[in-house]
Write a protein that holds these residues in place. Structure first.
Motif, PDB file in Angstrom:
ATOM      1  N   GLY A 187      -9.115  -0.992   3.138  1.00 34.09           N
ATOM      2  CA  GLY A 187      -9.205  -0.318   4.424  1.00 34.09           C
ATOM      3  C   GLY A 187      -9.311   1.188   4.355  1.00 34.09           C
ATOM      4  O   GLY A 187      -9.237   1.867   5.390  1.00 34.09           O
ATOM      5  N   GLY A 188      -9.468   1.741   3.151  1.00 33.00           N
ATOM      6  CA  GLY A 188      -9.645   3.182   3.016  1.00 33.00           C
ATOM      7  C   GLY A 188      -8.369   3.992   3.016  1.00 33.00           C
ATOM      8  O   GLY A 188      -8.413   5.219   2.918  1.00 33.00           O
ATOM      9  N   ASP A 189      -7.196   3.352   3.093  1.00 33.43           N
ATOM     10  CA  ASP A 189      -5.926   4.076   3.201  1.00 33.43           C
ATOM     11  C   ASP A 189      -5.306   4.245   1.819  1.00 33.43           C
ATOM     12  O   ASP A 189      -4.751   3.297   1.253  1.00 33.43           O
ATOM     13  CB  ASP A 189      -4.978   3.317   4.125  1.00 33.43           C
ATOM     14  N   TRP A 190      -5.360   5.445   1.263  1.00 35.16           N
ATOM     15  CA  TRP A 190      -4.797   5.676  -0.060  1.00 35.16           C
ATOM     16  C   TRP A 190      -3.290   5.459  -0.080  1.00 35.16           C
ATOM     17  O   TRP A 190      -2.707   5.120  -1.113  1.00 35.16           O
ATOM     18  CB  TRP A 190      -5.136   7.076  -0.560  1.00 35.16           C
ATOM     19  N   ARG A 191      -2.642   5.619   1.069  1.00 28.42           N
ATOM     20  CA  ARG A 191      -1.185   5.441   1.126  1.00 28.42           C
ATOM     21  C   ARG A 191      -0.778   3.978   0.902  1.00 28.42           C
ATOM     22  O   ARG A 191       0.379   3.700   0.589  1.00 28.42           O
ATOM     23  CB  ARG A 191      -0.646   5.924   2.470  1.00 28.42           C
ATOM     24  N   ALA A 192      -1.716   3.062   1.063  1.00 29.56           N
ATOM     25  CA  ALA A 192      -1.415   1.645   0.859  1.00 29.56           C
ATOM     26  C   ALA A 192      -1.477   1.233  -0.609  1.00 29.56           C
ATOM     27  O   ALA A 192      -1.182   0.082  -0.942  1.00 29.56           O
ATOM     28  CB  ALA A 192      -2.375   0.786   1.684  1.00 29.56           C
ATOM     29  N   GLU A 193      -1.858   2.145  -1.495  1.00 23.91           N
ATOM     30  CA  GLU A 193      -1.918   1.820  -2.917  1.00 23.91           C
ATOM     31  C   GLU A 193      -0.507   1.662  -3.489  1.00 23.91           C
ATOM     32  O   GLU A 193       0.360   2.516  -3.269  1.00 23.91           O
ATOM     33  CB  GLU A 193      -2.649   2.922  -3.688  1.00 23.91           C
ATOM     34  N   THR A 194      -0.302   0.601  -4.238  1.00 22.64           N
ATOM     35  CA  THR A 194       0.996   0.366  -4.859  1.00 22.64           C
ATOM     36  C   THR A 194       1.158   1.093  -6.192  1.00 22.64           C
ATOM     37  O   THR A 194       2.267   1.204  -6.706  1.00 22.64           O
ATOM     38  CB  THR A 194       1.199  -1.142  -5.078  1.00 22.64           C
ATOM     39  N   LEU A 195       0.066   1.604  -6.745  1.00 23.61           N
ATOM     40  CA  LEU A 195       0.154   2.226  -8.066  1.00 23.61           C
ATOM     41  C   LEU A 195       1.018   3.484  -8.056  1.00 23.61           C
ATOM     42  O   LEU A 195       1.623   3.839  -9.075  1.00 23.61           O
ATOM     43  CB  LEU A 195      -1.232   2.514  -8.632  1.00 23.61           C
ATOM     44  N   PHE A 196       1.105   4.179  -6.912  1.00 21.99           N
ATOM     45  CA  PHE A 196       1.902   5.401  -6.869  1.00 21.99           C
ATOM     46  C   PHE A 196       3.390   5.096  -7.052  1.00 21.99           C
ATOM     47  O   PHE A 196       4.084   5.755  -7.834  1.00 21.99           O
ATOM     48  CB  PHE A 196       1.665   6.147  -5.555  1.00 21.99           C
ATOM     49  N   ASP A 197       3.905   4.110  -6.333  1.00 24.36           N
ATOM     50  CA  ASP A 197       5.317   3.748  -6.485  1.00 24.36           C
ATOM     51  C   ASP A 197       5.603   3.228  -7.887  1.00 24.36           C
ATOM     52  O   ASP A 197       6.661   3.509  -8.466  1.00 24.36           O
ATOM     53  CB  ASP A 197       5.718   2.703  -5.441  1.00 24.36           C
ATOM     54  N   LEU A 198       4.661   2.464  -8.453  1.00 23.64           N
ATOM     55  CA  LEU A 198       4.844   1.975  -9.814  1.00 23.64           C
ATOM     56  C   LEU A 198       4.902   3.133 -10.806  1.00 23.64           C
ATOM     57  O   LEU A 198       5.721   3.129 -11.736  1.00 23.64           O
ATOM     58  CB  LEU A 198       3.712   1.022 -10.171  1.00 23.64           C
ATOM     59  N   ALA A 199       4.037   4.133 -10.614  1.00 20.90           N
ATOM     60  CA  ALA A 199       4.045   5.302 -11.503  1.00 20.90           C
ATOM     61  C   ALA A 199       5.338   6.110 -11.325  1.00 20.90           C
ATOM     62  O   ALA A 199       5.938   6.560 -12.319  1.00 20.90           O
ATOM     63  CB  ALA A 199       2.829   6.172 -11.235  1.00 20.90           C
ATOM     64  N   ARG A 200       5.766   6.297 -10.085  1.00 16.90           N
ATOM     65  CA  ARG A 200       7.020   7.039  -9.856  1.00 16.90           C
ATOM     66  C   ARG A 200       8.209   6.331 -10.499  1.00 16.90           C
ATOM     67  O   ARG A 200       9.114   6.985 -11.039  1.00 16.90           O
ATOM     68  CB  ARG A 200       7.245   7.222  -8.356  1.00 16.90           C
ATOM     69  N   ALA A 201       8.204   5.008 -10.445  1.00 16.14           N
ATOM     70  CA  ALA A 201       9.285   4.253 -11.063  1.00 16.14           C
ATOM     71  C   ALA A 201       9.320   4.438 -12.575  1.00 16.14           C
ATOM     72  O   ALA A 201      10.373   4.239 -13.203  1.00 16.14           O
ATOM     73  CB  ALA A 201       9.158   2.770 -10.724  1.00 16.14           C
ATOM     74  N   ARG A 202       8.202   4.842 -13.158  1.00 13.22           N
ATOM     75  CA  ARG A 202       8.131   5.103 -14.599  1.00 13.22           C
ATOM     76  C   ARG A 202       8.323   6.584 -14.911  1.00 13.22           C
ATOM     77  O   ARG A 202       8.101   7.020 -16.041  1.00 13.22           O
ATOM     78  CB  ARG A 202       6.782   4.618 -15.149  1.00 13.22           C
ATOM     79  N   GLY A 203       8.700   7.361 -13.906  1.00 14.31           N
ATOM     80  CA  GLY A 203       9.016   8.769 -14.122  1.00 14.31           C
ATOM     81  C   GLY A 203       7.897   9.748 -13.879  1.00 14.31           C
ATOM     82  O   GLY A 203       8.027  10.932 -14.208  1.00 14.31           O
ATOM     83  N   PHE A 204       6.792   9.315 -13.274  1.00 15.74           N
ATOM     84  CA  PHE A 204       5.644  10.183 -13.051  1.00 15.74           C
ATOM     85  C   PHE A 204       5.694  10.813 -11.658  1.00 15.74           C
ATOM     86  O   PHE A 204       6.047  10.152 -10.675  1.00 15.74           O
ATOM     87  CB  PHE A 204       4.335   9.404 -13.195  1.00 15.74           C
ATOM     88  N   GLY A 205       5.314  12.070 -11.593  1.00 18.48           N
ATOM     89  CA  GLY A 205       5.059  12.717 -10.325  1.00 18.48           C
ATOM     90  C   GLY A 205       3.603  12.559  -9.946  1.00 18.48           C
ATOM     91  O   GLY A 205       2.741  12.338 -10.806  1.00 18.48           O
ATOM     92  N   VAL A 206       3.303  12.669  -8.644  1.00 19.39           N
ATOM     93  CA  VAL A 206       1.958  12.459  -8.116  1.00 19.39           C
ATOM     94  C   VAL A 206       1.465  13.750  -7.471  1.00 19.39           C
ATOM     95  O   VAL A 206       2.180  14.360  -6.667  1.00 19.39           O
ATOM     96  CB  VAL A 206       1.957  11.314  -7.080  1.00 19.39           C
TER      97      VAL A 206
END
Length: 331
Positions: free
Chosen positions: A245-264
């Protein structure tokens, strides 16, 4: 993870590319043939840069250059932005649509940088209808399309990692049939605080959030195994929002990356990173596709610069994303 480096990737002849065209359209046939091609299982390392470490602060660029039709103007834009590391995607090598040029090597030569280049896809055709308008011949010399990493210092232990996918472009590529799968390319660079890992990646556009998350988890797992304890910067076109749907906020990869210690980091939240270009002339919507993910680094500002030449010509359908690295994290 592939660590074999060469000064020049082994070319594929027209006959070898015809063999690929005739392969059964199955995942098994695709993977077996890819595994036997040196150009798909090696990293090309070239260019030249000063051996001095990068001093903080320094600027890193992530840029999908959409085939890199204009390498000199693109290099000038990177220079004006002050980029000392560039994470590049959609870089042609031996494609008729981009003058048969080795576009990554051209950029690196113009900027006096070292580079690593890997083939994401062997292109079996000339590209889309609009791309064919730029072709200088009726066949490709090499037919390579990939990702690159450039730096104003020497690169050590360069690597290539193919990401999990469905072999979409081989099985259903339409007017862009390809052998290959999305990938990441990276290397260690020396800074005044020590070594850091810089990674250019390009996630799949023809995928959903779960598939892109699987690609990102695969990448992070491989980086942690290969470079334990080192600071990491991942940058590139993550294709966020495509097929959801074009919504980047719906991507789950950001939360997965943050859980591994990454900033976005993606510049101002509401600033998109795509634009109309000479190839992508009528995009349905502007999207926010390009990001940095960092761990173990102190990040300053991130910003998006319009990817247009001084005369207003679009150099890509993606704008230039920049981030300032101020040092290593203390935590």
């Amino acid at each position: 993870m592939i660590h074999r480096t060469v000064s020049r990737l082994a070319p594929l002849s027209q006959a070898e590319r015809e063999t690929i065209r005739q392969l059964p359209r199955t995942v098994a046939a695709h993977d077996a043939h890819l595994a036997g091609l040196p150009c798909m299982t090696s990293v090309e390392q070239g260019g030249a840069a000063a051996d001095a470490p990068l001093a903080f602060p320094f600027t890193v660029a992530a840029w999908n250059l959409e085939r890199c039709l204009f390498p000199i103007e693109s290099a000038e834009m990177l220079a004006e932005a002050g980029a000392q590391v560039a994470l590049l995607s959609e870089m042609d090598h031996g494609m008729a649509r981009s003058g048969q040029a080795h576009t990554t090597a051209q950029l690196a030569g113009h900027l006096g940088m070292a580079y690593a280049y890997g083939v994401e896809f062997v292109e079996l055709g000339l590209g889309s209808e609009t791309e064919r308008e730029f072709c200088v011949a009726d066949s490709n010399n090499l037919g390579w399309h990939g990702n690159g990493l450039m730096a104003a210092t020497a690169l050590s232990q360069p690597f290539l990692l193919r990401l999990p996918g469905r072999r979409f472009w081989f099985l259903q590529g339409g007017d862009q049939p390809r052998l290959g799968e999305r990938m990441a390319i990276g290397a260690k660079v020396r800074t005044t605080a020590g070594l850091a890992v810089m990674v250019s990646t390009h996630l799949e556009s023809n995928a959903n959030a779960a598939e892109r998350s699987a690609q990102m988890v695969s990448l992070i797992d491989a980086l942690e195994a290969a470079f334990p304890g080192l600071p990491i910067l991942i940058g590139g076109d993550l294709n966020t929002g495509n097929h959801i749907g074009g919504d980047w906020r719906a991507e789950t990869l950001f939360d997965l990356a943050r859980a591994r210690g990454f900033g976005v980091h993606g510049g101002p939240e509401e600033q998109m990173t795509t634009r109309p270009s000479l190839i992508t002339r009528w995009p349905e919507r502007a999207m926010k596709l390009d990001w940095f993910l960092s761990r173990g680094l102190e990040i300053g500002r991130s910003r998006v610069l319009p990817s247009t030449s001084k005369l207003g010509k679009p150099l890509s359908d993606h704008d230039l994303l920049l981030v300032d690295i101020e040092g290593f994290s203390r935590s």
